[in-house]
Design an enzyme around this catalytic site. Sequence first.
Site, PDB file in Angstrom:
ATOM      1  N   ILE A  77      10.066   2.355   7.896  1.00 57.71           N
ATOM      2  CA  ILE A  77       9.919   1.531   9.126  1.00 57.71           C
ATOM      3  C   ILE A  77       8.439   1.005   9.302  1.00 57.71           C
ATOM      4  CG2 ILE A  77       9.868   3.516  10.443  1.00 57.71           C
ATOM      5  CD1 ILE A  77      11.712   1.946  12.434  1.00 57.71           C
ATOM      6  N   ILE A 185       2.805  -3.061   3.001  1.00 62.62           N
ATOM      7  CA  ILE A 185       3.377  -3.802   1.975  1.00 62.62           C
ATOM      8  C   ILE A 185       4.469  -3.312   1.562  1.00 62.62           C
ATOM      9  CG2 ILE A 185       3.386  -4.218  -0.352  1.00 62.62           C
ATOM     10  CD1 ILE A 185       0.319  -4.678  -0.289  1.00 62.62           C
ATOM     11  N   PHE A 198       3.665  -8.444   2.808  1.00 64.15           N
ATOM     12  CA  PHE A 198       2.593  -7.964   3.598  1.00 64.15           C
ATOM     13  C   PHE A 198       2.597  -8.128   4.818  1.00 64.15           C
ATOM     14  CE2 PHE A 198       0.715 -11.656   2.017  1.00 64.15           C
ATOM     15  CZ  PHE A 198       0.002 -12.219   3.182  1.00 64.15           C
ATOM     16  N   CYS A 215       5.732   3.599   8.612  1.00 66.23           N
ATOM     17  CA  CYS A 215       5.983   3.868   7.036  1.00 66.23           C
ATOM     18  C   CYS A 215       6.288   5.224   6.759  1.00 66.23           C
ATOM     19  CB  CYS A 215       4.598   3.405   6.357  1.00 66.23           C
ATOM     20  SG  CYS A 215       4.062   1.911   6.686  1.00 66.23           S
TER      21      CYS A 215
END
Length: 260
Positions: A77, A185, A198, A215
């Site tokens: 996420i 990314i 990105f 993330c």
Amino acid sequence: MSDLRFVHLGFGPDAVEYQEAWQEQRRVHAARFADEVPDTCLLLEHPPVYTAGRRTAENERPLDGTPVVDVDRGGKITWHGPGQLVGYPILKLPRPVDVVAHVRRLEEALIRACAEFGLETTRVEGRSGVWVLGDPVEERPAVPGLTLDFDPRLHDEEFDPRLNGPEYAPSNAGQRREDRKLAAIGIRVAKGVTMHGFAINCNPDNTWFDRIVPCGIRDAGVTSLSNELGREVAVTELLPVVEKHLHEVLTSAAPLPRAV
């Protein structure tokens, strides 16, 4: 790759809704697969939105039930919004497809762009994206009320910074001198053609990241060019620099797969 075109979809007051941009990605992806268009990089800003990749765990989503768009990219996420430059390179890769090599090329272009602003960034082993490294663990300032040996960020896999006060928040990682992510990314490759891409933080409100576990990483945080450089860096200032380095990296040599 011998040709790469850049398409500006919208910035600032013309920021593009996520679903609209996702649909445009799919359209360009189909056209690139059919060789109707050259390799294309869509560049834009989004209004505030959380998006979740395929590996996102439920306990990484917003605690308050804020809506999340589930997408077909890799990764976990993250947040997109004003002050963040988003790029969706839609490229035809050689076969056999090497996804990791593609991610490394995107990282390299962004690292070079940051260097042009005077900011040293790097990769972190096992964690995609572009990072500003923090101080060694033993030199970081202690979080109030804890000794380093009992810092839950270091030992507790279930530690959730959202439940432990603002001093743990991902947006405060710079004050804690931790590793902090500047650019995320997350990609997908379908039929040999890439999608997604990105997002690099120029001058966003990074407290948006405090509602999630960005993330899926609990022991680091997020930052921006403005935070690191101590001055305002707008998306429009970064845009031509990122374009230049993406073009250099993605067109300078054939992206051959790694040797096995």
